[in-house]
Design a protein around this motif. Structure first.
Motif, PDB file in Angstrom:
ATOM      1  N   VAL A 184       0.875  -1.180   0.000  1.00  0.00           N
ATOM      2  CA  VAL A 184       0.000   0.000   0.000  1.00  0.00           C
ATOM      3  C   VAL A 184       0.905   1.222   0.000  1.00  0.00           C
ATOM      4  O   VAL A 184       1.574   1.516   1.002  1.00  0.00           O
ATOM      5  N   ALA A 185       0.962   1.913  -1.113  1.00  0.00           N
ATOM      6  CA  ALA A 185       1.904   3.020  -1.277  1.00  0.00           C
ATOM      7  C   ALA A 185       1.177   4.338  -1.496  1.00  0.00           C
ATOM      8  O   ALA A 185       0.251   4.429  -2.304  1.00  0.00           O
ATOM      9  N   GLY A 186       1.632   5.354  -0.769  1.00  0.00           N
ATOM     10  CA  GLY A 186       1.171   6.709  -1.019  1.00  0.00           C
ATOM     11  C   GLY A 186       2.155   7.426  -1.921  1.00  0.00           C
ATOM     12  O   GLY A 186       3.359   7.179  -1.854  1.00  0.00           O
ATOM     13  N   VAL A 187       1.639   8.307  -2.775  1.00  0.00           N
ATOM     14  CA  VAL A 187       2.503   9.125  -3.627  1.00  0.00           C
ATOM     15  C   VAL A 187       2.255  10.590  -3.319  1.00  0.00           C
ATOM     16  O   VAL A 187       1.146  10.990  -2.969  1.00  0.00           O
ATOM     17  N   LEU A 188       3.304  11.383  -3.453  1.00  0.00           N
ATOM     18  CA  LEU A 188       3.259  12.787  -3.047  1.00  0.00           C
ATOM     19  C   LEU A 188       2.976  13.722  -4.217  1.00  0.00           C
ATOM     20  O   LEU A 188       3.315  14.904  -4.161  1.00  0.00           O
ATOM     21  N   SER A 189       2.333  13.214  -5.242  1.00  0.00           N
ATOM     22  CA  SER A 189       2.071  14.001  -6.440  1.00  0.00           C
ATOM     23  C   SER A 189       0.668  14.588  -6.478  1.00  0.00           C
ATOM     24  O   SER A 189       0.296  15.220  -7.470  1.00  0.00           O
ATOM     25  N   GLY A 190      -0.114  14.374  -5.406  1.00  0.00           N
ATOM     26  CA  GLY A 190      -1.510  14.769  -5.462  1.00  0.00           C
ATOM     27  C   GLY A 190      -2.004  15.532  -4.251  1.00  0.00           C
ATOM     28  O   GLY A 190      -1.350  16.456  -3.762  1.00  0.00           O
ATOM     29  N   PRO A 201      -2.167   4.102   7.416  1.00  0.00           N
ATOM     30  CA  PRO A 201      -1.447   2.838   7.250  1.00  0.00           C
ATOM     31  C   PRO A 201      -0.882   2.718   5.834  1.00  0.00           C
ATOM     32  O   PRO A 201      -1.572   3.014   4.858  1.00  0.00           O
ATOM     33  N   HIS A 202       0.375   2.300   5.730  1.00  0.00           N
ATOM     34  CA  HIS A 202       1.010   2.191   4.421  1.00  0.00           C
ATOM     35  C   HIS A 202       2.252   1.314   4.536  1.00  0.00           C
ATOM     36  O   HIS A 202       2.746   1.059   5.639  1.00  0.00           O
ATOM     37  N   THR A 203       2.748   0.881   3.385  1.00  0.00           N
ATOM     38  CA  THR A 203       4.034   0.189   3.357  1.00  0.00           C
ATOM     39  C   THR A 203       5.119   1.069   2.761  1.00  0.00           C
ATOM     40  O   THR A 203       6.300   0.876   3.060  1.00  0.00           O
ATOM     41  N   HIS A 204       4.720   2.024   1.904  1.00  0.00           N
ATOM     42  CA  HIS A 204       5.689   2.902   1.255  1.00  0.00           C
ATOM     43  C   HIS A 204       5.082   4.293   1.054  1.00  0.00           C
ATOM     44  O   HIS A 204       3.870   4.423   0.872  1.00  0.00           O
ATOM     45  N   ILE A 205       5.936   5.310   1.067  1.00  0.00           N
ATOM     46  CA  ILE A 205       5.595   6.653   0.619  1.00  0.00           C
ATOM     47  C   ILE A 205       6.594   7.002  -0.481  1.00  0.00           C
ATOM     48  O   ILE A 205       7.809   6.975  -0.251  1.00  0.00           O
ATOM     49  N   LEU A 206       6.083   7.308  -1.668  1.00  0.00           N
ATOM     50  CA  LEU A 206       6.937   7.543  -2.831  1.00  0.00           C
ATOM     51  C   LEU A 206       6.735   8.961  -3.359  1.00  0.00           C
ATOM     52  O   LEU A 206       5.633   9.506  -3.273  1.00  0.00           O
ATOM     53  N   PRO A 207       7.773   9.561  -3.929  1.00  0.00           N
ATOM     54  CA  PRO A 207       7.598  10.892  -4.522  1.00  0.00           C
ATOM     55  C   PRO A 207       6.559  10.901  -5.640  1.00  0.00           C
ATOM     56  O   PRO A 207       5.704  11.789  -5.698  1.00  0.00           O
ATOM     57  N   THR A 208       6.633   9.912  -6.535  1.00  0.00           N
ATOM     58  CA  THR A 208       5.701   9.820  -7.657  1.00  0.00           C
ATOM     59  C   THR A 208       5.475   8.356  -8.011  1.00  0.00           C
ATOM     60  O   THR A 208       6.183   7.463  -7.519  1.00  0.00           O
ATOM     61  N   ILE A 209       4.542   8.129  -8.901  1.00  0.00           N
ATOM     62  CA  ILE A 209       4.275   6.775  -9.390  1.00  0.00           C
ATOM     63  C   ILE A 209       5.487   6.205 -10.106  1.00  0.00           C
ATOM     64  O   ILE A 209       5.665   4.989 -10.197  1.00  0.00           O
ATOM     65  N   GLY A 210       6.368   7.084 -10.601  1.00  0.00           N
ATOM     66  CA  GLY A 210       7.525   6.625 -11.349  1.00  0.00           C
ATOM     67  C   GLY A 210       8.505   5.803 -10.537  1.00  0.00           C
ATOM     68  O   GLY A 210       9.313   5.049 -11.108  1.00  0.00           O
ATOM     69  N   GLU A 211       8.451   5.914  -9.187  1.00  0.00           N
ATOM     70  CA  GLU A 211       9.347   5.135  -8.336  1.00  0.00           C
ATOM     71  C   GLU A 211       8.825   3.743  -8.046  1.00  0.00           C
ATOM     72  O   GLU A 211       9.542   2.930  -7.431  1.00  0.00           O
ATOM     73  N   LEU A 212       7.611   3.433  -8.465  1.00  0.00           N
ATOM     74  CA  LEU A 212       7.024   2.127  -8.130  1.00  0.00           C
ATOM     75  C   LEU A 212       7.831   0.949  -8.693  1.00  0.00           C
ATOM     76  O   LEU A 212       8.067  -0.023  -7.969  1.00  0.00           O
ATOM     77  N   PRO A 213       8.270   0.980  -9.946  1.00  0.00           N
ATOM     78  CA  PRO A 213       9.046  -0.164 -10.446  1.00  0.00           C
ATOM     79  C   PRO A 213      10.312  -0.435  -9.632  1.00  0.00           C
ATOM     80  O   PRO A 213      10.701  -1.589  -9.440  1.00  0.00           O
ATOM     81  N   ALA A 214      10.948   0.622  -9.130  1.00  0.00           N
ATOM     82  CA  ALA A 214      12.155   0.438  -8.320  1.00  0.00           C
ATOM     83  C   ALA A 214      11.834  -0.266  -7.007  1.00  0.00           C
ATOM     84  O   ALA A 214      12.647  -1.061  -6.499  1.00  0.00           O
TER      85      ALA A 214
END
Length: 220
Positions: A184-190, A201-214
């Motif tokens: 469950v990942a949150g992104v900081l683009s919105g 609750p989350h497993t990851h916080i990412l700058p954008t969706i572009g970091e998901l593959p990494a």
């Protein structure tokens, strides 16, 4: 992971403020009294179904909320048709990369079907994802898990621990958690920032969706 459930506005799609503008315009078009704290309440409700949001702001007046929701969809369609809404950077290639990895992709939104379809067409995203769900496809909007669970059933996820949910609001993260999704990942683009998402609750916080593959290949 074999299924990615990705939110649209704010996560994969840059709505450029038109959702809030359309929400306010809808209330004005139906003659509703605008709450003094409308901006704050709108922000807190982001990620939920739009009918639920209008009912909350209009103190449960279902008839007025239904009229406001219809006006909202009309106003939003005007913005989409004008090309105001665009794909976020890296969103299209991320979706394509996920599918290339044999991960099925469902896009989900709190908009209605007509707006969903107009948005997909305007972005030239027809056929990009395996499935696109909207609020009218389920009984309950986020934070309930219905959108995620429906996607998992329709796309034959092997188990909920193999499902990832990505969104830009607290309600997105709650829906993913409530569904039992493994990531469950949150992104900081919105809509919501790191402080708000960090409290959910989350497993990851990412700058954008572009970091998901990494995240998936273990390099992030």
């Amino acid at each position: 992971m074999d299924l990615a459930v990705l939110d649209m506005a704010g996560t994969t799609v840059a709505e450029n403020g038109v959702v809030e503008k359309s929400f306010r315009a809808a209330l004005e078009r139906v003659g509703a009294t605008l709450p003094a704290d409308l901006e704050q309440r709108f922000r807190e409700l982001r990620g939920g179904s739009k009918p639920d949001m209008f009912r909350a702001v209009l103190d449960g007046d279902r008839e007025l909320a239904a009229r406001a929701h219809a006006a909202f969809e009309e106003a939003l369609a005007e913005y989409v048709s004008a090309g105001t809404v665009t794909a976020l950077p890296h969103a299209t290639e991320t979706i394509r990369r996920l599918r290339a990895l044999d991960i099925r992709v469902a896009l989900v939104t709190g908009f209605e079907a007509t707006t969903r379809d107009l948005l997909i067409e305007s972005l030239s995203w027809t056929g990009l994802a395996d499935l696109v769900l909207c609020s009218s496809d389920v009984d309950r909007g986020r934070p309930h898990p219905d959108l995620v669970l429906t996607a998992a059933l329709k796309l034959s996820a092997s188990a909920m621990r193999e499902v990832m949910v990505v969104g830009d609001t607290v309600n997105d993260l709650l829906a993913g958690t409530n569904s039992g999704a493994g990531l469950v990942a949150g992104v900081l683009s919105g809509a919501h920032g790191v402080a708000e998402l960090g409290r959910a609750p989350h497993t990851h916080i990412l700058p954008t969706i572009g970091e998901l593959p990494a995240v998936l290949d273990g390099t992030a």
